[in-house]
Design an enzyme around this catalytic site. Sequence first.
Site, short mmCIF file in Angstrom:
data_model
loop_
_atom_site.label_atom_id
_atom_site.label_comp_id
_atom_site.label_asym_id
_atom_site.label_seq_id
_atom_site.Cartn_x
_atom_site.Cartn_y
_atom_site.Cartn_z
N CYS A 63 -13.07 -15.19 -16.56
CA CYS A 63 -13.56 -16.24 -17.44
C CYS A 63 -13.82 -17.50 -16.59
CB CYS A 63 -12.54 -16.51 -18.53
SG CYS A 63 -11.05 -17.34 -17.94
N GLU A 65 -5.81 -13.07 -13.32
CA GLU A 65 -6.28 -13.72 -12.09
C GLU A 65 -5.42 -14.92 -11.73
OE1 GLU A 65 -7.97 -12.97 -14.83
OE2 GLU A 65 -10.12 -12.86 -14.47
N CYS A 77 -10.60 -18.94 -14.85
CA CYS A 77 -10.13 -18.19 -13.68
C CYS A 77 -11.10 -18.32 -12.52
CB CYS A 77 -9.93 -16.72 -14.04
SG CYS A 77 -8.55 -16.48 -15.16
N HIS A 117 -3.73 -15.58 -17.57
CA HIS A 117 -4.62 -14.46 -17.26
C HIS A 117 -4.21 -13.78 -15.95
CE1 HIS A 117 -8.24 -16.07 -19.82
NE2 HIS A 117 -7.16 -15.80 -20.54
#
Length: 144
Positions: free
Chosen positions: A83, A55, A86, A53
């Site tokens: 999420c 992040e 993260c 992801h």
Amino acid sequence: MNEDILYMKQALAEARLAAERGEVPVGAVVVCRGRIIARTHNLTETLTDVTAHAEMQAITAAAGTLGGKYLNECTLYVTVEPCPMCAGALGWAQLGRLVYGADDPKRGYHVYAPGVLHPKTTVTRGVLADEAGTLMTEFFRKRR
Ligand SMILES: [Zn+2]
């Protein structure tokens, strides 16, 4: 121009790059002492890695630039609400401030794991949320 809007526009530019590459359009930038030290976007398809992801990329890149693992003096701008994975990683990084755009009612951390960020992390949500949300909606509509 408001600083948050300025940096969120940079994160949105990253999200557009992600979309061009067939990635779910989420972008992030990390700002430390008035300087962007990381620009990243979602890479789960490119790296065939569900943990890639925006992040997660941002944390790794920012720590590399700073030469230290803690991001307590940094702000992370991300186009969509992180999420739980993260947000947990941002907790480990002791992030100073989190700014995000669109809420993610299905996968966002704040419903499922509201306590997962570091206790000192301050949060601002809803910055350019419409733009970030539209990017996501358009992306998924085209894929269907
Ligand atoms: Zn995530």
